[in-house]
Design a protein around this motif. Sequence first.
Motif, PDB file in Angstrom:
ATOM      1  N   LEU A 211     -12.409 -32.498 -32.060  1.00 11.04           N
ATOM      2  CA  LEU A 211     -13.218 -32.311 -32.853  1.00 11.04           C
ATOM      3  C   LEU A 211     -14.054 -30.994 -33.061  1.00 11.04           C
ATOM      4  CD1 LEU A 211     -13.354 -35.548 -31.308  1.00 11.04           C
ATOM      5  CD2 LEU A 211     -14.584 -35.957 -33.287  1.00 11.04           C
ATOM      6  N   ASP A 212     -13.952 -30.343 -34.154  1.00 11.63           N
ATOM      7  CA  ASP A 212     -14.563 -29.329 -34.400  1.00 11.63           C
ATOM      8  C   ASP A 212     -15.803 -29.388 -35.154  1.00 11.63           C
ATOM      9  OD1 ASP A 212     -15.365 -26.806 -35.934  1.00 11.63           O
ATOM     10  OD2 ASP A 212     -13.177 -26.176 -35.860  1.00 11.63           O
ATOM     11  N   TYR A 213     -16.825 -29.277 -34.204  1.00  6.98           N
ATOM     12  CA  TYR A 213     -18.155 -29.566 -34.941  1.00  6.98           C
ATOM     13  C   TYR A 213     -19.224 -28.908 -34.226  1.00  6.98           C
ATOM     14  CZ  TYR A 213     -19.358 -32.929 -30.990  1.00  6.98           C
ATOM     15  OH  TYR A 213     -19.665 -33.607 -29.723  1.00  6.98           O
ATOM     16  N   SER A 214     -20.369 -28.978 -35.113  1.00  3.82           N
ATOM     17  CA  SER A 214     -21.587 -28.050 -34.621  1.00  3.82           C
ATOM     18  C   SER A 214     -21.520 -26.637 -35.268  1.00  3.82           C
ATOM     19  CB  SER A 214     -22.105 -28.084 -33.322  1.00  3.82           C
ATOM     20  OG  SER A 214     -23.311 -27.448 -33.338  1.00  3.82           O
ATOM     21  N   SER A 215     -20.649 -25.752 -34.080  1.00  2.00           N
ATOM     22  CA  SER A 215     -19.962 -24.574 -34.766  1.00  2.00           C
ATOM     23  C   SER A 215     -21.164 -23.744 -35.411  1.00  2.00           C
ATOM     24  CB  SER A 215     -18.682 -24.897 -35.652  1.00  2.00           C
ATOM     25  OG  SER A 215     -17.838 -25.634 -35.105  1.00  2.00           O
ATOM     26  N   PRO A 216     -22.183 -23.280 -34.731  1.00  2.00           N
ATOM     27  CA  PRO A 216     -23.138 -22.122 -35.226  1.00  2.00           C
ATOM     28  C   PRO A 216     -22.606 -20.729 -34.999  1.00  2.00           C
ATOM     29  CG  PRO A 216     -23.920 -22.820 -32.935  1.00  2.00           C
ATOM     30  CD  PRO A 216     -22.491 -23.683 -33.315  1.00  2.00           C
ATOM     31  N   ASN A 217     -23.568 -19.799 -35.289  1.00  2.00           N
ATOM     32  CA  ASN A 217     -23.104 -18.445 -35.207  1.00  2.00           C
ATOM     33  C   ASN A 217     -23.847 -17.589 -34.304  1.00  2.00           C
ATOM     34  OD1 ASN A 217     -20.949 -19.005 -37.247  1.00  2.00           O
ATOM     35  ND2 ASN A 217     -22.597 -19.122 -38.686  1.00  2.00           N
ATOM     36  N   VAL A 218     -23.152 -16.907 -33.494  1.00  2.00           N
ATOM     37  CA  VAL A 218     -23.871 -15.844 -32.541  1.00  2.00           C
ATOM     38  C   VAL A 218     -25.045 -15.110 -33.195  1.00  2.00           C
ATOM     39  CG1 VAL A 218     -23.675 -14.258 -30.805  1.00  2.00           C
ATOM     40  CG2 VAL A 218     -21.891 -16.287 -30.705  1.00  2.00           C
TER      41      VAL A 218
ATOM     42  N   GLY B 253     -27.709 -26.980 -41.792  1.00  2.00           N
ATOM     43  CA  GLY B 253     -26.327 -26.957 -42.188  1.00  2.00           C
ATOM     44  C   GLY B 253     -25.713 -27.366 -40.975  1.00  2.00           C
ATOM     45  N   HIS B 254     -25.967 -26.835 -39.985  1.00  2.00           N
ATOM     46  CA  HIS B 254     -25.391 -27.042 -38.517  1.00  2.00           C
ATOM     47  C   HIS B 254     -25.969 -28.378 -38.195  1.00  2.00           C
ATOM     48  CE1 HIS B 254     -25.335 -22.332 -38.516  1.00  2.00           C
ATOM     49  NE2 HIS B 254     -24.045 -23.040 -38.476  1.00  2.00           N
ATOM     50  N   LEU B 255     -26.983 -28.816 -38.322  1.00  2.00           N
ATOM     51  CA  LEU B 255     -27.481 -30.034 -37.990  1.00  2.00           C
ATOM     52  C   LEU B 255     -26.606 -31.204 -38.408  1.00  2.00           C
ATOM     53  CD1 LEU B 255     -30.159 -31.888 -36.844  1.00  2.00           C
ATOM     54  CD2 LEU B 255     -30.878 -31.922 -39.073  1.00  2.00           C
TER      55      LEU B 255
ATOM     56  N   ASN C   5     -16.399 -26.354 -30.107  1.00  2.00           N
ATOM     57  CA  ASN C   5     -17.521 -25.975 -30.903  1.00  2.00           C
ATOM     58  C   ASN C   5     -17.055 -24.464 -31.255  1.00  2.00           C
ATOM     59  OD1 ASN C   5     -20.173 -25.113 -31.613  1.00  2.00           O
ATOM     60  ND2 ASN C   5     -21.262 -25.740 -29.736  1.00  2.00           N
ATOM     61  N   HIS C   6     -16.569 -24.686 -32.423  1.00  2.00           N
ATOM     62  CA  HIS C   6     -15.915 -23.344 -33.113  1.00  2.00           C
ATOM     63  C   HIS C   6     -16.963 -22.344 -33.490  1.00  2.00           C
ATOM     64  CE1 HIS C   6     -12.229 -21.801 -35.210  1.00  2.00           C
ATOM     65  NE2 HIS C   6     -13.187 -21.195 -36.147  1.00  2.00           N
ATOM     66  N   VAL C   7     -17.712 -21.804 -32.641  1.00  2.00           N
ATOM     67  CA  VAL C   7     -18.683 -20.853 -32.676  1.00  2.00           C
ATOM     68  C   VAL C   7     -18.424 -19.246 -33.288  1.00  2.00           C
ATOM     69  CG1 VAL C   7     -20.721 -19.451 -31.503  1.00  2.00           C
ATOM     70  CG2 VAL C   7     -20.038 -21.861 -30.825  1.00  2.00           C
TER      71      VAL C   7
ATOM     72  N   LEU D  25      -9.393 -12.454 -41.009  1.00  2.00           N
ATOM     73  CA  LEU D  25     -10.485 -13.121 -41.867  1.00  2.00           C
ATOM     74  C   LEU D  25     -10.568 -14.781 -41.143  1.00  2.00           C
ATOM     75  CD1 LEU D  25      -8.745 -11.519 -44.114  1.00  2.00           C
ATOM     76  CD2 LEU D  25     -11.179 -12.071 -45.149  1.00  2.00           C
ATOM     77  N   TYR D  26     -11.641 -15.238 -41.607  1.00  2.00           N
ATOM     78  CA  TYR D  26     -11.940 -16.670 -41.312  1.00  2.00           C
ATOM     79  C   TYR D  26     -10.890 -17.584 -41.378  1.00  2.00           C
ATOM     80  CZ  TYR D  26     -15.252 -20.756 -41.285  1.00  2.00           C
ATOM     81  OH  TYR D  26     -15.790 -21.880 -41.178  1.00  2.00           O
ATOM     82  N   THR D  27     -10.061 -17.404 -42.431  1.00  2.00           N
ATOM     83  CA  THR D  27      -8.881 -18.192 -42.897  1.00  2.00           C
ATOM     84  C   THR D  27      -7.705 -18.015 -41.828  1.00  2.00           C
ATOM     85  OG1 THR D  27      -9.346 -17.769 -45.164  1.00  2.00           O
ATOM     86  CG2 THR D  27      -7.068 -18.728 -44.507  1.00  2.00           C
TER      87      THR D  27
ATOM     88  N   THR E 104      -8.274 -17.040 -38.762  1.00  2.00           N
ATOM     89  CA  THR E 104      -8.594 -17.866 -37.200  1.00  2.00           C
ATOM     90  C   THR E 104      -8.415 -19.394 -37.491  1.00  2.00           C
ATOM     91  OG1 THR E 104     -10.574 -16.212 -37.221  1.00  2.00           O
ATOM     92  CG2 THR E 104     -10.610 -18.066 -35.864  1.00  2.00           C
ATOM     93  N   ASP E 105      -8.480 -19.962 -38.592  1.00  2.00           N
ATOM     94  CA  ASP E 105      -8.358 -21.319 -38.866  1.00  2.00           C
ATOM     95  C   ASP E 105      -6.936 -21.825 -38.689  1.00  2.00           C
ATOM     96  OD1 ASP E 105     -10.551 -23.019 -38.597  1.00  2.00           O
ATOM     97  OD2 ASP E 105     -11.507 -21.888 -40.320  1.00  2.00           O
ATOM     98  N   ILE E 106      -5.946 -20.731 -39.262  1.00  2.00           N
ATOM     99  CA  ILE E 106      -4.916 -21.122 -39.194  1.00  2.00           C
ATOM    100  C   ILE E 106      -4.235 -21.124 -37.669  1.00  2.00           C
ATOM    101  CG2 ILE E 106      -2.252 -20.411 -39.401  1.00  2.00           C
ATOM    102  CD1 ILE E 106      -3.538 -18.695 -41.992  1.00  2.00           C
TER     103      ILE E 106
ATOM    104  N   ARG F 228     -18.478 -27.171 -49.012  1.00  2.00           N
ATOM    105  CA  ARG F 228     -18.136 -25.822 -49.700  1.00  2.00           C
ATOM    106  C   ARG F 228     -17.354 -25.136 -49.065  1.00  2.00           C
ATOM    107  NH1 ARG F 228     -24.420 -24.023 -50.062  1.00  2.00           N
ATOM    108  NH2 ARG F 228     -24.302 -25.241 -48.148  1.00  2.00           N
ATOM    109  N   GLN F 229     -16.701 -25.595 -48.017  1.00  2.00           N
ATOM    110  CA  GLN F 229     -15.569 -25.033 -47.148  1.00  2.00           C
ATOM    111  C   GLN F 229     -14.300 -25.728 -47.173  1.00  2.00           C
ATOM    112  OE1 GLN F 229     -16.426 -24.048 -43.028  1.00  2.00           O
ATOM    113  NE2 GLN F 229     -18.528 -22.994 -43.690  1.00  2.00           N
ATOM    114  N   SER F 230     -14.448 -26.692 -47.996  1.00  2.00           N
ATOM    115  CA  SER F 230     -13.258 -27.548 -48.408  1.00  2.00           C
ATOM    116  C   SER F 230     -12.062 -26.670 -48.688  1.00  2.00           C
ATOM    117  CB  SER F 230     -13.197 -28.842 -49.170  1.00  2.00           C
ATOM    118  OG  SER F 230     -14.364 -29.529 -48.641  1.00  2.00           O
TER     119      SER F 230
HETATM  120  N1  ARG Z   1     -19.478 -21.264 -38.089  1.00  2.00           N
HETATM  121  C1  ARG Z   1     -19.160 -22.042 -39.458  1.00  2.00           C
HETATM  122  C2  ARG Z   1     -20.367 -21.975 -40.213  1.00  2.00           C
HETATM  123  O1  ARG Z   1     -21.432 -21.743 -39.606  1.00  2.00           O
HETATM  124  C3  ARG Z   1     -18.427 -23.142 -39.154  1.00  2.00           C
HETATM  125  C4  ARG Z   1     -17.165 -23.423 -38.446  1.00  2.00           C
HETATM  126  C5  ARG Z   1     -16.603 -24.719 -39.025  1.00  2.00           C
HETATM  127  N2  ARG Z   1     -15.063 -24.746 -38.445  1.00  2.00           N
HETATM  128  C6  ARG Z   1     -14.025 -24.137 -38.590  1.00  2.00           C
HETATM  129  N3  ARG Z   1     -12.867 -24.447 -37.954  1.00  2.00           N
HETATM  130  N4  ARG Z   1     -13.885 -23.522 -39.752  1.00  2.00           N
HETATM  131  O2  ARG Z   1     -20.218 -22.276 -41.247  1.00  2.00           O
END
Ligand code: ARG
Length: 576
Positions: free
Chosen positions: A117-124, A131-133, A157-159, A312-314, A316-318, A340-342
């Motif tokens: 479960l990849d959730y919360s995932s805030p940024n450093v 949105g993270h809530l 937590n995909h920070v 890129l973000y993509t 990393t997700d691969i 919006r990330q769908s």
């Molecule tokens: N850190 C991203 C954001 O703040 C969310 C990450 C979601 N998880 C993922 N595997 N892309 O929008």
Amino acid sequence: MNIQTLLSDKIQQAMIAAGAEQNVEPAVRQSGKPQFGDYQANGIMGAAKKLGLNPREFAQKVLDQVELAGVVEKLEIAGPGFINIFLDKQWLAENASEALTAVNLGIKTEKAQTVVLDYSSPNVAKEMHVGHLRSTIIGDAVTRALEFMGHKAIRANHVGDWGTQFGMLIAYLEKMENEHASEMELSDLEAFYRAAKAHYDSDEAFAEKARGYVVKLQGGDEYCLTMWKKLVDMTMSQNQLNYNRLNVTLTEKDVMGESLYNPMLPGIVADLKAKGLAVEDDGALVVYLDEFKNKDGDPMGVIVQKKDGGFLYTTTDIAAAKYRYETLHADRALVFSDTRQSQHMQQAWLITRKAGYVPESFSLEHQNFGMMLGKDGKPFKTRSGDTVKLADLLDEAVERATQLIAQKSTALSDEEKAAVIEAVAIGSVKYADLSKNRTTDYVFDWDNMLSFEGNTAPYMQYAYTRIRSIFSKTAVDFTALSAAKMQLTDDKERALALKLLQFEEAVQTVVKDGTPHVLCAYLYELAGVFSSFYEHCPILNAENDVKLSRLKLAKLAEKTLKQGLDLLGIKTVEKM
Ligand code: ARG
């Protein structure tokens, strides 16, 4: 006990015995109205059509074959060929009785799966915002439900802890440390980030140093890695305070940030290239996907490596999808992020599948959610137009709950009051989110979420205290209660027993679809059914047998409500 599954299995067997194919779908659902029974089988017509039979005649054949003696009171053929199912009262009473004493309310765990479960995932070096809530609380509720059903949940937590911005952040952290000599505290992440950016934009020497640090960091330079780690730790220890306040189960051990995948990216990109999936385009590496069209109607290009070599973000997700299958041995991976990330998620996963990194059987699911809106229907912002910081939002919740409880709960001690305020404040914010279908946008409205009426946290928490108060007025021990016989003479008693036995169906839906609102709706209905039982069926003044039987029902309602709220991460109190 899962009534729906039991009925489905039995009716399916009977349909097969009556000539239908092996995988026939009986479509057993809870009925909307009592006159249609407790459940309905809606799959008869479809199956009859396939067999070229008259649906009502086929329904009769199914009834001739079905083995539900002792479970149902009667089965009726209705309309064009529905089967209405009326459960047996005695059977309901026995099962509800058993649920009361059984482990986990008698819920049998499912075939255990491993689920990431990849959730919360805030940024450093950024503050968590609303949105993270949503990601944090929806993801946490689904995690709890999965574990309750016996699955292995891996919290990821995909920070956002990697990227070119770290050069600038390290350079600024260094400057701060030099100027203040002591260890600095990153108490205002947003201000820190802004100041770093301002220096980067205005001070050429600083910018040059920052760019140098990016290269060094990527090359594994020890000093840069230490500074980077400090930034990550400072951010996450602050986020941890939010998690604790929110009664969310994430800990620092659950961080699986983007940096984890960084070493895997060159190999993945090389492999995509070797497989002919990624092609060079103006110096960058791009995967063209026929399944997605750009605005000219041509296959959409997804960049996996930039001209300057950056990923890129993509990309990393691969890597994350591959890792979750290959290394974590997961059966499912769920990502909780904004709708919006769908497209981004779907593209990353399509590439993952095309490259053959995961088998068909591995399920990749974007548990997307809509936006949180203000009362004006626009994205939720502060009065000055800034994004709302999570910590500030929770402070306001506590303030508002304090006022509310000061008016309502005058008979409580200070200590009790404090517990109520905390449960109501945090519970309201969480429940308001959890009770809505996650895919739609929702309006954040303090008055609604703090109301004692409707499908809200205070209503549910109050309903719980009402049941508790019954037990504070009478002394029965649990053994006597367990041994007593449950009898369902009144319709309200029967309705309550049935509702209680449907708990598992609600939890299973949450696990399957990632939809906590289904559990909220169930608990809200349960509270309503309990309420009408309580109004119509006197408990404490009833004859001894009846009293014990009703207390048993009340006890199961109490346990179910508490367990359900606990799966949602909502705290209960004894008195309000
Ligand atoms: N850190 C991203 C954001 O703040 C969310 C990450 C979601 N998880 C993922 N595997 N892309 O929008």
